[in-house]
Design a protein around this motif. Structure first.
Motif: not given
Length: 415
Positions: A53-72
């Protein structure tokens, strides 16, 4: 139970994730006899011609992006691969196109530079060559060598795929020679219809490439298929030693051969010039705490997501070991529970690992150890005598290949 890994480490790994791999579809236009999702194995979800599912993949990317854009996110290297896997991923090309567009045009991520890669059997490659070149994909093509070597790679009617694949590979090479040289590589599965020399000669002579050569996966084999598997399986090292010009082939294949790979493992332990990351420079090596087995820490190298939404640390382990789920409406990924699960497995292995003389350089993934949930036995265990023999083999290899030490230290180990 001892704590070998913490939930904080897992969250940090998510923030510094180097590769996200989608199983784009479980459908495939080939039916290769030895396929990891084929008749030999039983450790994967049923193949039902699903599309991710494209929408599920985008949801996962958005979820991970919270970590990618963090100080972690402390990665010195900001490049990250979004990779497409199958089945045959080009059978769901619309998914690939939409995810690439989403990442390139709509994802707000300032801390990562994204690149794309694809593993394909090349049957449909001719349809999408221009797009893949335009977006600078890295492409790994599955091809086992000449027509005889490749004869297990058949379609659902039992017809050879060799001519169609070679035609498409030649088309890509001729149309985009510079891209082909820089971005295209090959993987060959080694079996009883191959020799290392034949595979090497085919790719060297036709494409001036050195392929990666993989033996058949020996984990998750069905008990009723074990005899047939053993008939199909061949040891690549034995075949290499039988090659007329095996020394040149061995040198070109480099870490794809047992000799060079074993030496790299040995030097990783004893050279004093190998560091997992910069924090190793701050500690006395004698004080380093070794985690049982050589299992990668979850998401330290990649995240693999199956077409059914199961989240795994990589594509090489059974689907029963999934660590979370992604769906149209939710993402289940609990770092605390993942840490508990890993620590429980490590605890099971600790008694064996603590007595193993090769534990600092272990490469054994615990998920490929038989019966890991109940009574695991590591067949890579080394006693003192076995370690002495291993060391002597490395000294002998270096005497025979005096350039090997310098090459490994320069290209692989030194930072």
């Amino acid at each position: 139970m001892e704590e070998y890994i913490t939930s904080e480490q897992i969250l940090n790994n998510l923030a510094n994730l180097p590769q996200l791999v989608f199983e784009v579809t479980d459908a495939c236009n080939l039916k290769c006899k030895y396929c990891a999702f084929g008749e030999f194995y039983n450790d994967f979800d049923k193949r039902e011609n699903k599309m991710f599912s494209v929408s599920a993949a985008k949801r996962l990317i958005d979820y991970l992006n919270q970590y990618w854009e963090s100080e972690r996110n402390t990665s010195a290297q900001s490049y990250m691969y979004i990779s497409f896997y199958g089945g045959e991923p080009l059978m769901n090309f619309s998914f690939i196109r939409e995810i690439v567009e989403y990442v390139e045009k709509f994802l707000n991520c300032s801390r990562k530079t994204f690149r794309f890669s694809l593993t394909t059997n090349a049957i449909l490659l001719h349809r999408y060559i221009d797009y893949l070149v335009e977006h600078n994909f890295n492409i790994l093509i599955s091809l086992d060598g000449n027509k005889k070597n490749d004869s297990y790679r058949v379609d659902h009617q039992g017809n050879s795929s060799f001519e169609r694949v070679v035609c498409n590979v030649d088309l890509l090479r001729d149309k985009y020679p510079e891209f082909f040289e820089k971005n295209v590589n090959f993987n060959s599965v080694f079996h009883n219809r191959s020799t290392i020399e034949e595979i090497y000669d085919f790719f060297r002579n036709n494409y001036n490439k050195i392929p990666s050569i993989s033996e058949l996966n020996n984990s998750g084999i069905r008990s009723d298929m074990l005899d047939e598997f053993n008939l199909t399986y061949r040891n690549s090292e034995e075949s290499l030693l039988q090659a007329e010009n095996y020394e040149k082939i061995e040198k070109d294949l480099f870490l794809g051969t047992k000799g060079y790979n074993d030496l790299a493992i040995y030097l990783r332990r004893y050279s004093q010039n190998y560091y997992r990351d910069y924090t190793d420079l701050l500690f006395d090596r004698k004080q380093i705490k070794y985690v049982p087995t050589g299992t990668c820490m979850p998401f330290s190298r990649k995240m693999f997501v199956t077409v059914n939404g199961k989240i795994l640390p990589c594509e090489r382990i059974g689907h029963q070991f999934y660590l979370g789920n992604v769906s149209e409406t939710d993402i289940e990924l609990n770092a605390i529970e993942i840490a508990k699960r890993y620590n429980a497995y490590f605890d099971k292995m600790n008694n064996q690992c603590s007595h193993c003389k090769n534990k600092p350089s272990c490469i054994q993934c615990m998920f490929n150890i038989k019966d890991i949930d109940r009574n695991p036995i590591c067949y890579g265990f080394m006693s003192g005598k076995m370690m002495d023999q291993f060391e002597q083999q490395q000294f002998q290899f270096m005497r025979k290949h005096p350039e090997a030490y310098g090459r490994i230290m320069k290209e692989i180990l030194v930072i």
